[in-house]
Design a protein around this motif. Sequence first.
Motif, short mmCIF file in Angstrom:
data_model
loop_
_atom_site.label_atom_id
_atom_site.label_comp_id
_atom_site.label_asym_id
_atom_site.label_seq_id
_atom_site.Cartn_x
_atom_site.Cartn_y
_atom_site.Cartn_z
N ARG A 159 -15.39 71.82 31.35
CA ARG A 159 -16.47 70.85 31.30
C ARG A 159 -16.01 69.54 30.70
NH1 ARG A 159 -21.58 71.91 27.40
NH2 ARG A 159 -19.87 71.76 25.92
N TRP A 160 -15.23 69.61 29.63
CA TRP A 160 -14.78 68.38 28.97
C TRP A 160 -13.69 67.69 29.77
CZ3 TRP A 160 -17.63 65.99 25.70
CH2 TRP A 160 -18.54 66.71 24.93
N LEU A 161 -12.88 68.45 30.49
CA LEU A 161 -11.92 67.82 31.40
C LEU A 161 -12.66 67.02 32.48
CD1 LEU A 161 -9.23 70.61 31.99
CD2 LEU A 161 -8.84 68.35 30.99
N ALA A 162 -13.72 67.61 33.02
CA ALA A 162 -14.51 66.94 34.05
C ALA A 162 -15.20 65.70 33.49
CB ALA A 162 -15.54 67.90 34.63
N ILE A 163 -15.69 65.79 32.25
CA ILE A 163 -16.37 64.64 31.64
C ILE A 163 -15.41 63.48 31.45
CG2 ILE A 163 -17.40 63.82 29.48
CD1 ILE A 163 -18.80 66.54 29.26
N LEU A 164 -14.20 63.77 30.96
CA LEU A 164 -13.22 62.69 30.77
C LEU A 164 -12.81 62.09 32.11
CD1 LEU A 164 -10.65 63.64 27.98
CD2 LEU A 164 -12.30 61.79 28.00
N ALA A 165 -12.59 62.93 33.10
CA ALA A 165 -12.21 62.43 34.42
C ALA A 165 -13.33 61.58 35.03
CB ALA A 165 -11.85 63.59 35.34
N LEU A 166 -14.57 62.04 34.88
CA LEU A 166 -15.71 61.28 35.40
C LEU A 166 -15.87 59.96 34.67
CD1 LEU A 166 -18.11 61.29 37.36
CD2 LEU A 166 -19.47 62.43 35.58
N TYR A 167 -15.66 59.97 33.37
CA TYR A 167 -15.73 58.74 32.58
C TYR A 167 -14.69 57.73 33.08
CZ TYR A 167 -15.77 55.71 28.43
OH TYR A 167 -15.86 54.62 27.60
N ASP A 168 -13.46 58.21 33.32
CA ASP A 168 -12.41 57.33 33.82
C ASP A 168 -12.82 56.71 35.16
OD1 ASP A 168 -10.90 58.01 31.63
OD2 ASP A 168 -9.69 59.50 32.70
N LEU A 169 -13.39 57.53 36.03
CA LEU A 169 -13.79 57.05 37.35
C LEU A 169 -14.91 56.01 37.26
CD1 LEU A 169 -13.68 57.19 40.45
CD2 LEU A 169 -15.27 59.13 40.32
N ILE A 170 -15.94 56.31 36.49
CA ILE A 170 -17.09 55.41 36.39
C ILE A 170 -16.69 54.07 35.78
CG2 ILE A 170 -19.31 55.05 35.22
CD1 ILE A 170 -19.82 58.05 35.56
N PHE A 171 -15.98 54.10 34.68
CA PHE A 171 -15.61 52.84 34.03
C PHE A 171 -14.53 52.10 34.81
CE2 PHE A 171 -18.15 54.15 30.51
CZ PHE A 171 -18.50 52.96 29.89
#
Length: 226
Positions: free
Chosen positions: A200-212
């Motif tokens: 879950r936290w891997l996905a959150i960091l990856a999603l954060y990178d993509l969004i920003f």
Amino acid sequence: MRPAVSALLRKELRLELRTFQVIPAMALFSITTLIVFHFSLDEDAIEGKLAAGVLTITLLFSAILGINRLFVSDHEEDGFDGFLLAPVDRTALLVAKAIALFSFLVVLEIVAVPAFDLMLLDPELLSADAIGQTALTLLLANLALAIVGTLVGALAIQTRARDLIVPLIALPLLLPVVIGTAKLLAPTFAAAGAEALPGRWLAILALYDLIFGLLAYAVFDFLIED
């Protein structure tokens, strides 16, 4: 855009190799912070959540120094004006600066992580699995720091209080990265040995990178022109 990014990136790396302003300051700050933690915690070795928090905070505040210096030479030597007059995509500067900052962070961690292991971490915890998980976690965190740091640095350099503006804006924006990095490093430094990373936290960091990354790409052009 690729030729412009390559030219700008070469300029950034040559400037750093010539002046050694950013990386030595970040590395020295990280070592000093780890020494402070070493004596203030008064522990022979730390592990788990405490180890994750110490390493995350040390790298975060070291990165803030790099963000503060990222656009200084461009601002002082009228580099922005020259770039705006050039017939290139404005986002080339964003990409080049982000790659440069990402590279600085990698070099910082090559120095800081072994120092952290030497001064604070239980040596038995740094197995091959732990090294791989730490590298993956820090690469995701570095990408977020590079993107957000470049965006905030470009905004702050146009103000007189840039040294104050950068942490005031960057730290709240990077809060999910700090939490995610600590959550991923905690099982890596577990007392019983490296445990599986929480997906879950891997996905959150990856999603954060993509969004920003998309956000920075969308607004950077307007930001430097204003």
